[in-house]
Write a protein that holds these residues in place. Structure first.
Motif, PDB file in Angstrom:
ATOM      1  N   SER A  75       0.989  -1.205  -0.025  1.00 56.90           N
ATOM      2  CA  SER A  75      -0.724   0.049   0.238  1.00 56.90           C
ATOM      3  C   SER A  75       1.024   0.808   0.060  1.00 56.90           C
ATOM      4  N   LEU A  76       0.467   2.341  -0.995  1.00 53.64           N
ATOM      5  CA  LEU A  76       0.786   3.222  -0.426  1.00 53.64           C
ATOM      6  C   LEU A  76       0.490   4.274  -0.396  1.00 53.64           C
ATOM      7  N   ILE A  77       0.491   5.277   0.823  1.00 55.57           N
ATOM      8  CA  ILE A  77       0.185   6.212   1.534  1.00 55.57           C
ATOM      9  C   ILE A  77       0.251   7.296   1.174  1.00 55.57           C
ATOM     10  N   LEU A  78      -0.515   8.790   1.114  1.00 54.11           N
ATOM     11  CA  LEU A  78      -0.528  10.058   1.041  1.00 54.11           C
ATOM     12  C   LEU A  78      -0.761  10.762   2.517  1.00 54.11           C
ATOM     13  N   GLU A  79       0.139  10.567   3.691  1.00 50.94           N
ATOM     14  CA  GLU A  79      -0.135  11.071   3.990  1.00 50.94           C
ATOM     15  C   GLU A  79      -1.413  12.063   5.212  1.00 50.94           C
ATOM     16  N   SER A  80      -0.663  13.330   3.895  1.00 46.72           N
ATOM     17  CA  SER A  80      -1.609  14.167   3.719  1.00 46.72           C
ATOM     18  C   SER A  80      -1.589  15.435   2.265  1.00 46.72           C
ATOM     19  N   ALA A  81      -2.748  14.555   1.554  1.00 46.21           N
ATOM     20  CA  ALA A  81      -2.390  14.470  -0.236  1.00 46.21           C
ATOM     21  C   ALA A  81      -1.638  16.312  -1.000  1.00 46.21           C
ATOM     22  N   SER A  82      -1.567  16.644  -1.380  1.00 45.28           N
ATOM     23  CA  SER A  82      -1.290  18.337  -1.810  1.00 45.28           C
ATOM     24  C   SER A  82      -1.359  18.129  -3.783  1.00 45.28           C
ATOM     25  N   THR A  83      -1.971  19.569  -3.788  1.00 46.21           N
ATOM     26  CA  THR A  83      -2.037  19.451  -5.384  1.00 46.21           C
ATOM     27  C   THR A  83      -0.558  18.223  -6.163  1.00 46.21           C
ATOM     28  N   ASN A  84      -0.021  19.124  -5.560  1.00 43.60           N
ATOM     29  CA  ASN A  84       2.073  18.529  -6.249  1.00 43.60           C
ATOM     30  C   ASN A  84       1.788  17.147  -6.450  1.00 43.60           C
ATOM     31  N   GLN A  85       1.139  15.977  -5.697  1.00 40.60           N
ATOM     32  CA  GLN A  85       1.120  14.407  -6.009  1.00 40.60           C
ATOM     33  C   GLN A  85      -0.082  14.418  -6.896  1.00 40.60           C
ATOM     34  N   THR A  86      -1.013  14.577  -7.071  1.00 36.84           N
ATOM     35  CA  THR A  86      -2.008  14.299  -8.535  1.00 36.84           C
ATOM     36  C   THR A  86      -0.859  14.328  -9.813  1.00 36.84           C
ATOM     37  N   SER A  87      -1.266  12.995  -9.588  1.00 33.04           N
ATOM     38  CA  SER A  87      -0.339  12.354 -11.003  1.00 33.04           C
ATOM     39  C   SER A  87      -0.816  10.895 -11.225  1.00 33.04           C
ATOM     40  N   MET A  88       0.177  10.012 -12.294  1.00 35.36           N
ATOM     41  CA  MET A  88       0.179   8.150 -12.337  1.00 35.36           C
ATOM     42  C   MET A  88       0.627   7.782 -10.880  1.00 35.36           C
ATOM     43  N   TYR A  89       0.230   6.757 -10.719  1.00 32.46           N
ATOM     44  CA  TYR A  89       1.035   5.933  -9.862  1.00 32.46           C
ATOM     45  C   TYR A  89       0.735   4.455 -10.639  1.00 32.46           C
ATOM     46  N   LEU A  90       2.367   4.304 -10.321  1.00 28.48           N
ATOM     47  CA  LEU A  90       1.897   2.488 -11.449  1.00 28.48           C
ATOM     48  C   LEU A  90       2.636   1.706 -10.363  1.00 28.48           C
ATOM     49  N   CYS A  91       1.776   0.660  -9.161  1.00 26.72           N
ATOM     50  CA  CYS A  91       2.511  -0.581  -8.179  1.00 26.72           C
ATOM     51  C   CYS A  91       2.770  -1.324  -9.564  1.00 26.72           C
TER      52      CYS A  91
END
Lengths: 114, 114
Positions: A75-91
């Protein structure tokens, strides 16, 4: 064939929310990886794990954490999401990288943080 | 540190033509693996071809072949008789022997035109 499943294809979250991205593989692979994909930047490694409860930082771990309580789930956790974490995430997963057979990828989660 | 460079951000060719995608890499290691991955609009990353550095013979997979020049640290992908389904982002990637993490280039977006 090995299958890597990412629980969500699209996600929209608000700034400050805690976000969980789930990844499950069904072939007893040792290694699991989380990458972030952005246009012009390619794939950048966030975290990886080579065993249960083990984790290693990749190139861009800031703002992220991971959990691997079972071999098949990472699992990937974003502790406090921010706009600069807008992206495609690949596992991705691999039996062991030492064999040199490369990764099997999930189909990605496109995360938008508003 | 190892790096992978894809000098062509975007390319377009007519259907049935042959196209070559360039990739160079930098490493001081002698044992490693090289890969080409394809990411179509569906986002599922697929391994196209794999090359072991200690093998002099260039890898081939049907219409896909590589030109591996170890001394020049070059690993280009040739797609023969290109098809509309070849339209995708292509990533060149490097894995050092006995390492866990694949290093990806920034990708080449390939358009096959009807």
């Amino acid at each position: 064939d090995v299958k890597v499943t990412q629980s969500s294809r699209y996600l929209v979250k608000r700034t400050g929310e805690k976000v969980f991205l789930e990844c499950v593989q069904d072939m007893d692979h040792e290694n699991m990886f989380w990458y972030r994909q952005d246009p012009g930047l390619g794939l950048r490694l966030i975290y990886f794990s080579y065993d249960v409860k083990m984790k290693e930082k990749g190139d861009i771990p800031e703002g992220y954490s991971v959990s691997r309580e079972k071999k098949e789930r990472f699992s990937l956790i974003l502790e406090s999401a921010s706009t600069n974490q807008t992206s495609m995430y690949l596992c991705a997963s691999s039996l062991t990288a030492w064999t040199g057979y490369g990764y099997t990828f999930g189909s990605g989660t496109r995360l938008t943080v508003v | 540190a190892q790096t992978v460079t894809q000098s062509q951000p975007e390319m377009s060719v007519q259907e049935a033509e042959t196209v070559t995608l360039s990739c160079t890499y930098d490493t001081s290691e002698s044992n490693y693996y090289l890969f080409w991955y394809k990411q179509p609009p569906s986002r599922q990353m697929i391994l196209v071809i794999r090359q072991e550095a200690y093998k002099q013979q260039n890898a081939t997979e049907n219409r896909f072949s590589v030109n591996f020049q170890k001394a020049a640290k070059s690993f280009s992908l040739k797609i023969s008789d290109s098809q509309l389904g070849d339209t995708a982002m292509y990533f060149c990637a490097f894995l050092m022997n006995r390492d866990d993490k694949i290093i990806f280039g920034k990708g080449t977006r390939l358009h096959i035109l009807p």
